[in-house]
Design a protein around this motif. Sequence first.
Motif, short mmCIF file in Angstrom:
data_model
loop_
_atom_site.label_atom_id
_atom_site.label_comp_id
_atom_site.label_asym_id
_atom_site.label_seq_id
_atom_site.Cartn_x
_atom_site.Cartn_y
_atom_site.Cartn_z
N ILE A 1 0.86 -1.12 -0.17
CA ILE A 1 0.00 -0.04 0.02
C ILE A 1 0.81 1.23 0.06
CG2 ILE A 1 -1.73 1.48 1.24
CD1 ILE A 1 -2.95 -1.28 2.29
N PHE A 2 2.00 1.11 0.77
CA PHE A 2 2.85 2.31 0.93
C PHE A 2 4.19 1.99 0.47
CE2 PHE A 2 0.06 2.56 4.36
CZ PHE A 2 -0.58 3.58 4.32
N PRO A 3 4.32 2.00 -1.03
CA PRO A 3 5.70 1.76 -1.80
C PRO A 3 6.85 2.74 -1.30
CG PRO A 3 4.10 2.60 -3.41
CD PRO A 3 3.31 2.63 -1.94
N GLU A 4 6.52 3.89 -0.74
CA GLU A 4 7.54 4.59 -0.46
C GLU A 4 8.44 4.21 0.87
OE1 GLU A 4 3.90 6.22 1.55
OE2 GLU A 4 4.43 5.62 -0.45
N ILE A 5 7.91 3.20 1.56
CA ILE A 5 8.78 2.56 2.73
C ILE A 5 9.43 1.64 2.33
CG2 ILE A 5 8.41 2.36 5.04
CD1 ILE A 5 5.24 2.14 4.92
N GLN A 6 9.62 1.20 1.02
CA GLN A 6 10.68 0.19 0.73
C GLN A 6 12.20 0.33 1.17
OE1 GLN A 6 10.07 -2.68 -1.10
NE2 GLN A 6 7.73 -2.28 -1.05
N TRP A 7 12.67 -0.40 1.72
CA TRP A 7 14.18 -0.31 2.19
C TRP A 7 15.08 -0.95 1.16
CZ3 TRP A 7 14.76 -1.50 7.91
CH2 TRP A 7 13.91 -0.88 8.85
N THR A 8 16.36 -0.37 0.95
CA THR A 8 17.28 -0.75 0.35
C THR A 8 18.06 -1.89 0.95
OG1 THR A 8 18.84 0.74 1.24
CG2 THR A 8 17.52 1.59 -0.90
N PRO A 9 18.84 -2.77 0.23
CA PRO A 9 19.37 -3.85 0.86
C PRO A 9 20.41 -3.16 2.03
CG PRO A 9 19.28 -4.16 -1.50
CD PRO A 9 18.58 -2.96 -1.06
N GLU A 10 20.95 -2.02 1.59
CA GLU A 10 21.81 -1.32 2.56
C GLU A 10 21.06 -0.99 3.79
OE1 GLU A 10 21.70 -0.28 -0.63
OE2 GLU A 10 23.44 -1.44 -1.40
N GLN A 11 20.02 -0.33 3.68
CA GLN A 11 19.17 -0.05 4.92
C GLN A 11 18.89 -1.14 5.69
OE1 GLN A 11 16.26 2.21 2.80
NE2 GLN A 11 16.90 3.92 3.81
N LYS A 12 18.38 -2.49 5.30
CA LYS A 12 18.15 -3.69 5.78
C LYS A 12 19.33 -4.09 6.73
CE LYS A 12 14.55 -5.08 2.42
NZ LYS A 12 14.04 -6.15 1.67
N ALA A 13 20.47 -4.10 6.03
CA ALA A 13 21.73 -4.70 6.52
C ALA A 13 21.87 -3.82 7.81
CB ALA A 13 22.83 -4.68 5.53
N GLN A 14 22.03 -2.24 7.65
CA GLN A 14 22.22 -1.52 8.87
C GLN A 14 21.47 -1.61 9.81
OE1 GLN A 14 21.94 2.73 7.79
NE2 GLN A 14 22.31 3.37 9.58
N TRP A 15 20.02 -1.90 9.50
CA TRP A 15 19.01 -2.13 10.55
C TRP A 15 19.52 -3.48 11.38
CZ3 TRP A 15 15.36 -6.11 11.61
CH2 TRP A 15 14.50 -5.89 12.35
N ARG A 16 19.53 -4.57 10.61
CA ARG A 16 20.31 -6.00 11.27
C ARG A 16 21.42 -5.42 12.18
NH1 ARG A 16 18.75 -8.24 5.94
NH2 ARG A 16 16.84 -9.09 6.17
#
Length: 105
Positions: free
Chosen positions: A15-30
């Motif tokens: 529904i909100f495509p603007e919240i898509q995370w890049t792989p770098e953002q996902k890795a940083q969050w993890r």
Amino acid sequence: MTGTKPTRTARRGRIFPEIQWTPEQKAQWRTEREEFRKRCQVIFDQVKPDLMQTHYNWYITIEPNSGEYFINKDEFSGANSAHEKYPGAELYTFRINETGVCGTI
């Protein structure tokens, strides 16, 4: 009177495509979550031997900045107590047993 039915196209995807995370953002969050867990793990490892004797299979919620922890039989009661004292703080909950894991997979 014949009319055409309006056709609707089904929405697909998020529904909100603007919240898509890049792989770098996902890795940083993890990475940030893992570092936070390790900070809490240090405190848990210090108090675990004593607590296993008296509070086996209870829950401990840790606020790592202060080093304070909250113990309760119920997982959510301990977390609620911690949130009352430290609103908005990040907390981590362990189960007081050999592994520290709260649930099963």
